[in-house]
Scaffold this motif. Structure first.
Motif, short mmCIF file in Angstrom:
data_model
loop_
_atom_site.label_atom_id
_atom_site.label_comp_id
_atom_site.label_asym_id
_atom_site.label_seq_id
_atom_site.Cartn_x
_atom_site.Cartn_y
_atom_site.Cartn_z
N ILE A 4 5.04 34.08 43.91
CA ILE A 4 5.43 32.79 43.02
C ILE A 4 5.12 31.74 43.33
O ILE A 4 5.17 31.14 44.39
CB ILE A 4 7.03 32.95 42.87
CG1 ILE A 4 7.72 34.38 42.41
CG2 ILE A 4 7.55 31.83 42.20
CD1 ILE A 4 9.00 34.31 42.65
N ILE A 6 5.05 27.68 42.34
CA ILE A 6 6.05 26.67 42.11
C ILE A 6 5.06 25.43 41.84
O ILE A 6 4.18 24.86 42.43
CB ILE A 6 7.15 26.28 43.29
CG1 ILE A 6 8.03 27.44 43.74
CG2 ILE A 6 7.96 25.18 42.63
CD1 ILE A 6 8.63 27.50 44.84
N CYS A 11 9.38 21.31 36.62
CA CYS A 11 10.75 21.72 36.48
C CYS A 11 11.73 20.98 35.97
O CYS A 11 11.54 19.47 36.33
CB CYS A 11 11.19 22.08 37.91
SG CYS A 11 12.98 22.59 38.25
N CYS A 17 16.21 30.00 36.15
CA CYS A 17 15.59 30.69 37.25
C CYS A 17 16.81 31.29 38.21
O CYS A 17 16.73 32.48 38.55
CB CYS A 17 14.73 30.14 38.12
SG CYS A 17 15.31 28.55 38.88
N ASN A 56 17.30 32.41 44.75
CA ASN A 56 16.52 30.98 44.66
C ASN A 56 17.46 29.96 44.45
O ASN A 56 18.74 30.38 44.28
CB ASN A 56 15.50 31.26 43.93
CG ASN A 56 15.98 31.49 42.20
OD1 ASN A 56 17.08 31.19 42.06
ND2 ASN A 56 15.03 32.06 41.23
N VAL A 144 10.72 34.02 36.93
CA VAL A 144 9.52 33.46 36.32
C VAL A 144 9.56 33.75 34.84
O VAL A 144 9.34 33.02 34.00
CB VAL A 144 8.18 34.21 36.97
CG1 VAL A 144 7.13 34.05 36.39
CG2 VAL A 144 8.07 34.14 38.53
N CYS A 147 11.79 31.16 33.16
CA CYS A 147 11.69 29.69 33.23
C CYS A 147 11.10 29.39 32.13
O CYS A 147 9.73 29.68 31.73
CB CYS A 147 10.85 29.48 34.45
SG CYS A 147 10.29 27.89 34.68
N LEU A 152 7.69 28.12 37.25
CA LEU A 152 7.53 29.31 38.09
C LEU A 152 6.53 30.30 37.43
O LEU A 152 6.08 30.52 36.45
CB LEU A 152 8.59 29.94 38.47
CG LEU A 152 9.88 29.38 38.87
CD1 LEU A 152 10.98 30.07 38.97
CD2 LEU A 152 9.51 28.72 40.18
#
Length: 159
Positions: A4, A6, A11, A17, A56, A144, A147, A152
């Motif tokens: 994954i 980032i 964000c 997520c 997460n 993912v 999102c 992600l």
């Protein structure tokens, strides 16, 4: 190898997520039974269960901007190197770092050694380690997939 990636600049801090990770385990065992038939398909998140604890999370950086954090399944994971019981291991084929709660001695060496601060003891008993497993069995990890901002991304890397 799956990873994954980032993109912290994308964000928004919406925590989609985190919710996706929590709902991953909300199958039949968490289904409402007390509602009328029309609502039988509704699920809820059992906040008392380690199964639904998010693997997460979102933190704020020094500037106050949200940053999604999840296990990076490192090339040379410190959590595996410092785990004395063998509870943390890395699959040489997939590159996925796994946690075996049956082998865990709750020493927290993996938690202390993670350079990203991702691993943590479970909120309920403080005896199991909460760690991302890339939603094994799913084509795309749910964090993912859910999102909305693209912060992600799943990447397939060749060794």
């Amino acid at each position: 190898m799956r990873r994954i990636i980032i993109h912290k600049d994308l964000c928004t801090g919406c925590k989609s997520c985190v919710v996706a990770c929590m709902t991953r385990s909300c199958g039949e065992k968490h289904k409402f039974d007390s509602f009328i038939d029309v609502n039988k398909d509704k699920y809820f998140i059992d906040l008392q269960s380690i199964d639904t604890e998010s693997r997460n999370h979102i933190e704020l950086d020094g500037s106050g901007h949200p940053v999604p954090l999840t296990c990076r399944h490192c090339d040379e994971p410190e959590c595996v190197l410092t785990c004395m019981s063998g509870a943390m291991s890395k699959d040489p084929e997939t590159g996925i770092v796994s946690y075996d709660k049956e082998k865990c001695g709750s020493c927290y060496m993996c938690v202390m050694s993670c350079p990203y601060g991702i691993l943590k003891p479970d909120d309920r008993t403080k005896q199991e380690i909460v760690k991302c497993d890339l939603c094994q069995g799913e084509e795309i990890p749910l964090c993912v997939y859910n999102c909305p901002s693209g912060a992600l991304e799943l990447q397939e890397e060749e060794d």
